[in-house]
Write a protein that holds these residues in place. Sequence first.
Motif, mmCIF file in Angstrom:
data_model
loop_
_atom_site.group_PDB
_atom_site.id
_atom_site.type_symbol
_atom_site.label_atom_id
_atom_site.label_comp_id
_atom_site.label_asym_id
_atom_site.label_seq_id
_atom_site.Cartn_x
_atom_site.Cartn_y
_atom_site.Cartn_z
ATOM 1 N N GLU A 1 0.830 -1.198 0.000
ATOM 2 C CA GLU A 1 0.000 0.000 0.000
ATOM 3 C C GLU A 1 0.867 1.252 0.000
ATOM 4 N N LEU A 2 0.278 2.334 -0.450
ATOM 5 C CA LEU A 2 0.981 3.603 -0.404
ATOM 6 C C LEU A 2 1.029 4.101 1.023
ATOM 7 N N LEU A 3 2.150 4.654 1.423
ATOM 8 C CA LEU A 3 2.304 5.192 2.767
ATOM 9 C C LEU A 3 1.911 6.664 2.771
ATOM 10 N N ILE A 4 1.574 7.173 3.937
ATOM 11 C CA ILE A 4 1.138 8.562 4.050
ATOM 12 C C ILE A 4 2.365 9.460 4.181
ATOM 13 N N ARG A 5 2.612 10.270 3.164
ATOM 14 C CA ARG A 5 3.746 11.191 3.173
ATOM 15 C C ARG A 5 3.375 12.443 3.947
ATOM 16 N N SER A 6 4.359 13.056 4.546
ATOM 17 C CA SER A 6 4.137 14.277 5.315
ATOM 18 C C SER A 6 4.341 15.503 4.434
ATOM 19 N N ASN A 7 3.522 16.508 4.643
ATOM 20 C CA ASN A 7 3.664 17.771 3.914
ATOM 21 C C ASN A 7 4.545 18.766 4.656
ATOM 22 N N ARG A 8 4.874 18.463 5.886
ATOM 23 C CA ARG A 8 5.633 19.411 6.705
ATOM 24 C C ARG A 8 7.102 19.450 6.288
ATOM 25 N N LYS A 9 7.643 20.644 6.251
ATOM 26 C CA LYS A 9 9.052 20.815 5.864
ATOM 27 C C LYS A 9 10.009 20.331 6.948
ATOM 28 N N ASP A 10 9.559 20.348 8.223
ATOM 29 C CA ASP A 10 10.438 19.959 9.321
ATOM 30 C C ASP A 10 10.373 18.462 9.644
ATOM 31 N N TYR B 1 7.456 10.817 6.497
ATOM 32 C CA TYR B 1 6.187 10.129 6.686
ATOM 33 C C TYR B 1 5.403 10.742 7.839
ATOM 34 N N LYS B 2 4.105 10.861 7.639
ATOM 35 C CA LYS B 2 3.232 11.402 8.676
ATOM 36 C C LYS B 2 3.175 10.423 9.851
ATOM 37 N N GLY B 3 3.286 10.954 11.070
ATOM 38 C CA GLY B 3 3.185 10.137 12.274
ATOM 39 C C GLY B 3 4.449 9.385 12.636
ATOM 40 N N VAL B 4 5.556 9.652 11.938
ATOM 41 C CA VAL B 4 6.814 8.930 12.180
ATOM 42 C C VAL B 4 7.914 9.922 12.515
ATOM 43 N N ASN B 5 8.665 9.622 13.583
ATOM 44 C CA ASN B 5 9.830 10.448 13.902
ATOM 45 C C ASN B 5 10.971 9.558 14.392
ATOM 46 N N ALA B 6 12.195 10.048 14.246
ATOM 47 C CA ALA B 6 13.370 9.319 14.711
ATOM 48 C C ALA B 6 13.433 9.421 16.223
ATOM 49 N N HIS B 7 13.751 8.301 16.883
ATOM 50 C CA HIS B 7 13.823 8.285 18.340
ATOM 51 C C HIS B 7 14.854 7.249 18.771
ATOM 52 N N GLN B 8 15.952 7.702 19.323
ATOM 53 C CA GLN B 8 17.023 6.852 19.850
ATOM 54 C C GLN B 8 17.505 5.826 18.826
ATOM 55 N N GLY B 9 17.752 6.277 17.609
ATOM 56 C CA GLY B 9 18.302 5.418 16.572
ATOM 57 C C GLY B 9 17.283 4.528 15.873
ATOM 58 N N ARG B 10 16.038 4.619 16.282
ATOM 59 C CA ARG B 10 14.967 3.851 15.637
ATOM 60 C C ARG B 10 13.889 4.827 15.186
ATOM 61 N N PHE B 11 12.768 4.325 14.727
ATOM 62 C CA PHE B 11 11.694 5.184 14.226
ATOM 63 C C PHE B 11 10.410 4.875 14.976
ATOM 64 N N GLN B 12 9.835 5.918 15.530
ATOM 65 C CA GLN B 12 8.645 5.793 16.353
ATOM 66 C C GLN B 12 7.411 6.215 15.568
ATOM 67 N N ALA B 13 6.363 5.418 15.658
ATOM 68 C CA ALA B 13 5.078 5.761 15.037
ATOM 69 C C ALA B 13 4.130 6.199 16.143
ATOM 70 N N LYS B 14 3.447 7.319 15.900
ATOM 71 C CA LYS B 14 2.569 7.887 16.912
ATOM 72 C C LYS B 14 1.434 8.614 16.208
ATOM 73 N N ASP C 1 8.611 0.918 7.918
ATOM 74 C CA ASP C 1 7.848 0.036 8.805
ATOM 75 C C ASP C 1 6.980 0.845 9.770
ATOM 76 N N ALA C 2 7.539 1.922 10.292
ATOM 77 C CA ALA C 2 6.775 2.789 11.195
ATOM 78 C C ALA C 2 5.611 3.445 10.443
ATOM 79 N N ALA C 3 5.862 3.861 9.212
ATOM 80 C CA ALA C 3 4.802 4.474 8.406
ATOM 81 C C ALA C 3 3.707 3.462 8.082
ATOM 82 N N GLN C 4 4.086 2.213 7.879
ATOM 83 C CA GLN C 4 3.099 1.158 7.619
ATOM 84 C C GLN C 4 2.214 0.956 8.852
ATOM 85 N N ALA C 5 2.806 0.974 10.036
ATOM 86 C CA ALA C 5 2.032 0.839 11.277
ATOM 87 C C ALA C 5 1.073 2.019 11.431
#
Length: 84
Positions: free
Chosen positions: A2-11, A16-29, A48-52
């Motif tokens: 499936e297509l993942l949800i891309r983020s429009n934010r520049k920062d 990916y929307k809902g995904v950020n780097a956290h302690q060397g891994r990627f957190q989905a929230k 993987d985080a974006a898929q979740a």
Amino acid sequence: MELLIRSNRKDNKTGYKGVNAHQGRFQAKCNISPCRNNYLGRFGTPEDAAQAYLQHYQKEHAEQQLALRVQREAKKKQRDAEWF
């Protein structure tokens, strides 16, 4: 796949929307109401985080997004009718 949800934010550094780097891994929230700050887990790759996030979004927010889409369509039809 499936297509993942891309983020429009520049920062957004992961892209990916809902995904950020956290302690060397990627957190989905999920930060969409009504499940603000809903932790979805940590993953080895941003994809993987974006898929979740996408699975959560489709399961928990499908009705909400459908209602918003219907509202937008109604407003668009109303605006178009006003032009004529």
